[in-house]
Design a protein around this motif. Structure first.
Motif, short mmCIF file in Angstrom:
data_model
loop_
_atom_site.label_atom_id
_atom_site.label_comp_id
_atom_site.label_asym_id
_atom_site.label_seq_id
_atom_site.Cartn_x
_atom_site.Cartn_y
_atom_site.Cartn_z
N PHE A 61 0.82 -1.21 0.00
CA PHE A 61 0.00 0.00 0.00
C PHE A 61 0.86 1.26 0.00
O PHE A 61 0.57 2.23 -0.71
CB PHE A 61 -0.97 0.02 1.18
CG PHE A 61 -1.94 1.17 1.12
CD1 PHE A 61 -3.02 1.14 0.27
CD2 PHE A 61 -1.73 2.32 1.88
CE1 PHE A 61 -3.91 2.21 0.19
CE2 PHE A 61 -2.60 3.39 1.81
CZ PHE A 61 -3.69 3.34 0.97
N GLY A 62 1.93 1.29 0.77
CA GLY A 62 2.81 2.45 0.81
C GLY A 62 3.42 2.76 -0.54
O GLY A 62 3.57 3.92 -0.92
N ARG A 63 3.76 1.70 -1.29
CA ARG A 63 4.31 1.92 -2.64
C ARG A 63 3.25 2.52 -3.56
O ARG A 63 3.54 3.40 -4.37
CB ARG A 63 4.86 0.61 -3.21
CG ARG A 63 6.12 0.16 -2.50
CD ARG A 63 6.80 -0.99 -3.21
NE ARG A 63 5.98 -2.18 -3.37
CZ ARG A 63 5.87 -3.16 -2.48
NH1 ARG A 63 6.55 -3.10 -1.34
NH2 ARG A 63 5.11 -4.20 -2.71
N PHE A 64 2.00 2.06 -3.42
CA PHE A 64 0.91 2.64 -4.21
C PHE A 64 0.76 4.12 -3.90
O PHE A 64 0.67 4.95 -4.81
CB PHE A 64 -0.41 1.90 -3.94
CG PHE A 64 -1.64 2.67 -4.32
CD1 PHE A 64 -1.88 3.02 -5.64
CD2 PHE A 64 -2.55 3.08 -3.36
CE1 PHE A 64 -3.01 3.76 -6.00
CE2 PHE A 64 -3.68 3.80 -3.70
CZ PHE A 64 -3.90 4.14 -5.03
N VAL A 65 0.75 4.49 -2.63
CA VAL A 65 0.60 5.90 -2.25
C VAL A 65 1.78 6.71 -2.78
O VAL A 65 1.61 7.83 -3.27
CB VAL A 65 0.43 6.06 -0.73
CG1 VAL A 65 0.42 7.53 -0.33
CG2 VAL A 65 -0.86 5.40 -0.26
N GLY A 66 2.98 6.15 -2.71
CA GLY A 66 4.14 6.83 -3.27
C GLY A 66 3.97 7.05 -4.76
O GLY A 66 4.28 8.14 -5.28
N ASN A 67 3.49 6.03 -5.46
CA ASN A 67 3.23 6.16 -6.90
C ASN A 67 2.17 7.23 -7.16
O ASN A 67 2.32 8.06 -8.06
CB ASN A 67 2.77 4.83 -7.48
CG ASN A 67 3.88 3.80 -7.55
OD1 ASN A 67 5.06 4.13 -7.55
ND2 ASN A 67 3.50 2.53 -7.60
N LEU A 68 1.11 7.21 -6.37
CA LEU A 68 0.03 8.19 -6.52
C LEU A 68 0.56 9.60 -6.30
O LEU A 68 0.19 10.54 -7.01
CB LEU A 68 -1.10 7.88 -5.54
CG LEU A 68 -2.29 8.81 -5.53
CD1 LEU A 68 -3.02 8.78 -6.87
CD2 LEU A 68 -3.23 8.45 -4.39
N SER A 69 1.46 9.75 -5.35
CA SER A 69 1.98 11.09 -5.02
C SER A 69 2.77 11.69 -6.18
O SER A 69 2.93 12.91 -6.25
CB SER A 69 2.86 11.04 -3.76
OG SER A 69 4.10 10.41 -4.04
N ARG A 70 3.24 10.85 -7.10
CA ARG A 70 4.02 11.34 -8.24
C ARG A 70 3.17 11.61 -9.48
O ARG A 70 3.68 12.11 -10.48
CB ARG A 70 5.14 10.36 -8.56
CG ARG A 70 6.24 10.36 -7.48
CD ARG A 70 7.41 9.46 -7.82
NE ARG A 70 7.12 8.05 -7.70
CZ ARG A 70 7.11 7.36 -6.56
NH1 ARG A 70 7.36 7.97 -5.43
NH2 ARG A 70 6.85 6.07 -6.56
#
Length: 123
Positions: A61-70
């Motif tokens: 999930f944290g990787r998804f949020v990181g991806n979303l933030s970009r």
């Protein structure tokens, strides 16, 4: 009929982009971001179905949020999710509910530690 016409119009103008890929991985979201940026646009809506539950279960999930933030996004960019089972606040006779959340709220909430579980996300 009117709603269908709106969605069909978006699709025929190539404004709805279906993506098959791992949104918690390194490639799918980067490709989405590149496509949006190449058009000079920002994210309007991102439908994630109920995949966030699985992303929490797998630790991604944290990787998804990181991806979303970009992704190129604005204050109006939305995440649309489907919620099933015990987490869903549903009307009688329905097994799921839809939720809408501003993408920035998700990114900021996760960064601030307010979202650490699927329950935190959907409650």
């Amino acid at each position: 009929e009117e709603s269908y016409a709106v969605v069909r119009s978006l699709q025929t103008r190539d404004l709805i982009i279906p993506v098959v890929g791992d949104i918690g991985g390194p490639a799918a979201m980067a490709a989405i971001g590149s496509a949006i940026a190449a058009r000079g646009e920002t994210l309007s809506a991102f439908y994630v179905s109920n995949v966030e539950n699985y992303l929490f279960q797998s630790g991604a999930f944290g990787r998804f949020v990181g991806n979303l933030s970009r992704l190129p996004r604005s204050e109006k960019s939305l995440i649309i999710r489907s919620v099933f089972g015990g987490y869903a606040r549903v009307q009688s006779g329905f097994g799921s509910a839809s939720q809408v959340q501003r993408a920035n709220e998700l990114v900021e909430g996760y960064a601030a530690g307010r979202i650490r579980s699927y329950g935190d996300l959907v409650q």
